[in-house]
Design a protein around this motif. Structure first.
Motif, mmCIF file in Angstrom:
data_model
loop_
_atom_site.group_PDB
_atom_site.id
_atom_site.type_symbol
_atom_site.label_atom_id
_atom_site.label_comp_id
_atom_site.label_asym_id
_atom_site.label_seq_id
_atom_site.Cartn_x
_atom_site.Cartn_y
_atom_site.Cartn_z
ATOM 1 N N ALA A 176 6.025 -10.222 12.383
ATOM 2 C CA ALA A 176 5.581 -9.376 12.958
ATOM 3 C C ALA A 176 4.116 -8.931 12.961
ATOM 4 C CB ALA A 176 5.559 -7.556 13.016
ATOM 5 N N GLU A 177 3.111 -9.131 14.022
ATOM 6 C CA GLU A 177 1.301 -9.300 14.006
ATOM 7 C C GLU A 177 1.332 -7.983 13.168
ATOM 8 O OE1 GLU A 177 -0.818 -11.437 14.595
ATOM 9 O OE2 GLU A 177 0.000 -12.554 15.254
ATOM 10 N N THR A 178 0.925 -7.908 12.154
ATOM 11 C CA THR A 178 0.601 -7.225 10.916
ATOM 12 C C THR A 178 -0.796 -6.881 10.762
ATOM 13 O OG1 THR A 178 2.619 -7.667 9.166
ATOM 14 C CG2 THR A 178 1.441 -5.966 8.683
ATOM 15 N N THR A 179 -1.670 -5.867 11.028
ATOM 16 C CA THR A 179 -2.353 -5.481 9.950
ATOM 17 C C THR A 179 -2.836 -5.109 8.928
ATOM 18 O OG1 THR A 179 -3.526 -3.494 12.271
ATOM 19 C CG2 THR A 179 -4.778 -3.343 10.429
ATOM 20 N N LEU A 180 -4.107 -5.954 8.044
ATOM 21 C CA LEU A 180 -4.494 -5.946 7.274
ATOM 22 C C LEU A 180 -4.123 -4.752 6.117
ATOM 23 C CD1 LEU A 180 -4.845 -7.808 4.986
ATOM 24 C CD2 LEU A 180 -7.062 -7.482 4.966
ATOM 25 N N PRO A 181 -2.809 -4.143 5.655
ATOM 26 C CA PRO A 181 -3.518 -3.448 4.659
ATOM 27 C C PRO A 181 -4.310 -2.884 3.757
ATOM 28 C CG PRO A 181 -0.988 -4.508 4.415
ATOM 29 C CD PRO A 181 -2.176 -5.145 4.616
ATOM 30 N N GLY A 182 -4.861 -1.400 3.950
ATOM 31 C CA GLY A 182 -6.094 -0.857 3.199
ATOM 32 C C GLY A 182 -5.607 -0.807 2.006
ATOM 33 N N ASP A 183 -7.166 0.506 1.193
ATOM 34 C CA ASP A 183 -6.343 0.044 -0.262
ATOM 35 C C ASP A 183 -5.815 0.704 -0.563
ATOM 36 O OD1 ASP A 183 -9.499 0.150 -0.507
ATOM 37 O OD2 ASP A 183 -10.216 1.893 -0.190
ATOM 38 N N TYR A 184 -4.618 1.569 0.385
ATOM 39 C CA TYR A 184 -3.129 2.003 0.247
ATOM 40 C C TYR A 184 -1.415 1.782 0.966
ATOM 41 C CZ TYR A 184 0.581 5.410 -2.097
ATOM 42 O OH TYR A 184 1.426 6.093 -1.974
ATOM 43 N N PHE A 185 -0.424 0.850 0.351
ATOM 44 C CA PHE A 185 -0.002 0.046 1.023
ATOM 45 C C PHE A 185 1.471 0.909 0.908
ATOM 46 C CE2 PHE A 185 2.908 -3.916 2.668
ATOM 47 C CZ PHE A 185 3.288 -3.741 3.666
ATOM 48 N N GLN A 186 2.232 1.670 1.790
ATOM 49 C CA GLN A 186 3.264 1.864 1.339
ATOM 50 C C GLN A 186 4.850 1.636 2.331
ATOM 51 O OE1 GLN A 186 3.462 5.865 -0.365
ATOM 52 N NE2 GLN A 186 5.993 6.484 0.625
ATOM 53 N N PRO A 187 5.224 0.499 2.212
ATOM 54 C CA PRO A 187 5.978 0.484 3.013
ATOM 55 C C PRO A 187 6.950 1.405 3.070
ATOM 56 C CG PRO A 187 6.519 -1.380 1.367
ATOM 57 C CD PRO A 187 5.931 -0.066 1.069
ATOM 58 N N ALA A 188 7.520 1.226 4.589
ATOM 59 C CA ALA A 188 8.954 2.045 4.253
ATOM 60 C C ALA A 188 10.153 1.716 3.786
ATOM 61 C CB ALA A 188 9.134 2.786 6.348
ATOM 62 N N ASP A 189 10.294 -0.096 4.272
ATOM 63 C CA ASP A 189 11.314 -0.962 4.056
ATOM 64 C C ASP A 189 10.426 -2.167 3.713
ATOM 65 O OD1 ASP A 189 10.288 -2.581 6.261
ATOM 66 O OD2 ASP A 189 11.616 -0.820 8.210
ATOM 67 N N PRO A 190 12.378 -2.761 3.584
ATOM 68 C CA PRO A 190 11.210 -4.143 3.316
ATOM 69 C C PRO A 190 10.568 -5.015 3.989
ATOM 70 C CG PRO A 190 13.642 -3.599 1.961
ATOM 71 C CD PRO A 190 13.076 -2.603 2.905
ATOM 72 N N LEU A 191 11.421 -5.210 5.480
ATOM 73 C CA LEU A 191 10.933 -5.890 6.147
ATOM 74 C C LEU A 191 9.023 -5.701 6.565
ATOM 75 C CD1 LEU A 191 13.283 -5.882 8.668
ATOM 76 C CD2 LEU A 191 12.396 -8.081 7.615
ATOM 77 N N GLU A 192 8.702 -4.687 6.410
ATOM 78 C CA GLU A 192 7.398 -3.688 6.151
ATOM 79 C C GLU A 192 6.532 -4.390 5.188
ATOM 80 O OE1 GLU A 192 4.655 0.157 6.414
ATOM 81 O OE2 GLU A 192 6.881 0.383 6.944
ATOM 82 N N ALA A 193 7.226 -4.159 3.761
ATOM 83 C CA ALA A 193 6.593 -5.119 2.828
ATOM 84 C C ALA A 193 6.186 -6.080 3.080
ATOM 85 C CB ALA A 193 7.429 -4.778 1.820
ATOM 86 N N ALA A 194 7.602 -7.107 3.685
ATOM 87 C CA ALA A 194 7.659 -8.536 3.417
ATOM 88 C C ALA A 194 5.720 -9.246 4.483
ATOM 89 C CB ALA A 194 8.624 -9.059 4.461
ATOM 90 N N ASP A 195 6.011 -8.256 5.683
ATOM 91 C CA ASP A 195 4.567 -8.092 6.532
ATOM 92 C C ASP A 195 3.273 -8.254 5.794
ATOM 93 O OD1 ASP A 195 6.715 -9.591 8.909
ATOM 94 O OD2 ASP A 195 6.449 -7.176 9.614
ATOM 95 N N GLY A 196 3.080 -7.001 5.645
ATOM 96 C CA GLY A 196 2.615 -6.341 4.425
ATOM 97 C C GLY A 196 2.263 -8.026 3.863
#
Length: 626
Positions: free
Chosen positions: A240-260
């Protein structure tokens, strides 16, 4: 009934040394050959061994017999002598030879399935045998879920070899489809390489091949084995098109972690996995802080198959509490309410519990990981035995967050110990305590930890912890008590209030800086000459050759260097807990080993921009080669 009885025995918290299963076909094949007295009329036979101190054996057998009677056995026989036991086992070991008298050929299939699905699997394989017109005899290491259907066939008959292979293929596909493995103990080799795709995606096979390329870049070692010859590398998935995470990144699930992570990799943004901050404490050196706090749920808890799957961010305190409600636990130590499952695995936080249960890597069955380049992969299965491909989950143990983000982990679980008792002695000093401890190692059967501790006041204690079946615990504590009394220990205390691993955990709680060292167990004898004990808290794991030592942060570098001079190259001493800033100020890891370049090459392949925990492992003093 036999398959269900196996599950019931294990679910009841009884852990026999062996549970073997033979079906009627195999019983009669063996009986025709050996005349061992096996019950020809039975649909299946279980062979169950228990072990332990003599005081516990009859009790264990009686408890198992009570469970077995719930499944309507035709008979239960007890071996009353070594001779009777040997007859039973000679029959089991003679199965392969007995088959050769019955069938010109056999095709042995080696699979593993969850133990709770053993009965279902046997029934399904019997149907496959009927469909292909083959007799199938079963041998199974049933306590492990490892099953060996033997397809009885004659390759001299036209088309029979091909038909047998087709039957075996259907068996493999069925076992993989229910969460099993295409190989429990014999491996993949050439015969099963085309079935790797039943368990692993193209991207997961790619990752295994990348590990092979690190060790064998020109593919000279057993080319063609394990990996499907028609394998095509996975196509890159942009996600998915993902905005570059900022100074703090707390993914809600593994898919969001992969995109980030994919976006962070593209931007070459340094990313630091913070977890519970129980090992590296304090602020990260810029970049993005990646927290697993939202990956904290329990996915599955199976008391039948003895495993738990949970998010890597779950605090170990919560994980153990959920298991205790069901009467189970997993032998991982934790020293802080925020210590996470992922942190324990990534830091390889072993404790004296390994004396009885093995280390962190021995508890880990499967993982779901996000590589630094954004690939989301699953490795392993919730099985006791699985040798299909490389054991990729073990790569995460001790990786300190530099190979990828651990999103989920599956661990073995055990029934809560029926008894746990510690024996405490008070030697004069470390030297006498080590002498007593080494003598006590001769009795380590139910030992869940043997440590020698010195607090900052100089008080020294030897703690020997036993756990398991109450009769085994009582017998071993009695033997150790007698031994220590003979060595001159006058004040011996039995207690259930503390245990050996608790001492290890408490040192990490109370100290600002902790060194962990390991060496050959016998080398611990030299430690009193290596380290000044005044003002330092020390816990020596005598059985495993490990040491935890607290010191002031300003003394850390000097203490590490002096320890390394004494124990390298065979041993190691590292910073195990302390301020994150110290990672760039002291020699955290010591002299790189011969495997250092291999680790760097794999890290470069999976994290080309060097974003994950940059400069923290092995050490900024030994920068990664590009």
């Amino acid at each position: 009934q036999a398959g269900e009885a196996v599950s019931a025995i294990i679910a009841a918290g009884l852990m026999p040394a062996t549970i073997e299963l033979m079906d009627r076909e195999m019983i009669n094949i063996v009986e025709d050959y050996l005349h061992a007295g096996f019950p020809r009329q039975a649909g299946a036979m279980l062979i169950i061994d228990v072990d332990g101190y003599p005081e516990s054996l009859d009790i264990q057998l009686a408890q198992i017999e009570t469970i077995l009677k719930q499944y309507q056995p035709l008979e239960i026989k007890l071996a009353h002598s070594l001779e009777e036991r040997d007859i039973v086992w000679r029959g089991r070991r003679s199965a392969a030879g007995a088959i050769s008298r019955t069938s010109p050929n056999e095709l042995l299939v080696d699979v593993s399935v969850p133990r709770s699905r053993l009965a279902e699997t046997i029934q399904a394989i019997n149907r496959i045998g009927q469909n292909y017109r083959f007799r199938i005899g079963f041998l199974a290491h049933a306590g492990d879920g490892n099953l060996h259907p033997n397809i009885l066939c004659d390759f001299a008959k036209e088309g029979e070899q091909e038909r047998a292979l087709d039957a075996a293929a259907e068996i493999l596909r069925f076992c993989a489809s229910i969460g099993g493995s295409i190989s429990g103990e014999h491996g993949v080799g050439l015969e099963k390489r085309n079935f790797m795709s039943t368990m692993y995606s193209p991207a997961e096979i790619d990752a295994m091949l990348e590990v092979k390329q690190v060790f064998d870049p020109i593919n000279i070692l057993n080319p063609g084995k394990i990996f499907p010859p028609a394998h095509q590398p996975a196509s890159p998935t942009p996600g998915a098109e993902t905005t570059l995470p900022g100074d703090y990144f707390q993914p809600a699930d593994p898919l969001e972690a992969a995109d980030g992570l994919r976006a962070l990799q593209s931007a070459a943004q340094p990313t630091y996995i913070v977890g519970g901050q129980t090992h590296w404490r304090g602020d990260t050196p810029g970049g993005t802080r990646l927290s697993t706090a939202s990956l904290n749920d329990i996915k599955k808890l199976s008391t039948d198959d003895l495993y738990i799957t949970a998010g890597a961010g779950i605090p170990l305190f919560e994980l153990q509490a959920a298991l205790r409600e069901k009467g189970f636990w997993t032998p991982l130590a934790f020293f802080h309410p925020d210590s996470t499952l992922g942190g324990a695995i990534a830091s390889n936080f072993n404790s004296p519990l390994r004396s009885l249960y093995g280390g962190v890597r021995d508890q880990l069955l499967a993982t779901r990981i996000v590589l630094a380049d954004g690939r989301l992969l699953r490795f392993g299965r919730p099985l006791v035995k699985d040798v299909a491909g490389y054991n990729m989950s073990k790569l995460m143990v001790g990786s300190f967050g530099t190979l990828g983000l651990l999103a989920e982990a599956t661990l073995k679980i055990y029934p809560l110990p029926r008894a746990r008792v510690s024996l405490i002695a008070s030697p004069i000093d470390l030297r006498q305590g080590l002498m007593w401890g080494y003598e006590a190692t001769r009795y380590m059967v139910a030992c869940a930890g043997l440590v020698l501790t010195t607090d900052q006041g100089g008080s020294t204690r030897l703690i020997y912890t036993c756990e398991g079946h109450p009769q085994d615990v009582a017998a071993e504590i009695r033997l150790v008590r007698q031994l220590l009394a003979q060595q001159g220990a006058s004040e011996l205390i039995e207690t259930t209030e503390t245990h050996a691993s608790h001492q290890w955990e408490q040192l990490f709680v109370s100290a600002d800086f902790v060194i962990r060292a390991a060496m050959d167990s016998g080398e611990l004898r030299r430690l009193p000459d290596m380290i000044p004990s005044a003002g330092q808290a020390i816990v020596m794991d005598i059985a495993n050759g490990m040491l935890a030592l607290s010191c002031l942060p300003e003394d850390a570098d000097g203490t590490l260097r002096s320890l390394r001079q004494a124990i390298e190259p065979d041993g190691y001493a590292i910073m195990a807990a302390g301020a994150r800033a110290l990672l760039s100020q002291i020699d955290t890891w010591g002299t790189p080993r011969s495997s250092h370049n291999l680790m760097q090459r794999l890290n470069l392949r999976w994290d080309p921009a060097d974003i994950l925990n940059r400069g923290e492992f092995i050490s900024p003093l030994y920068p990664r080669r590009r």
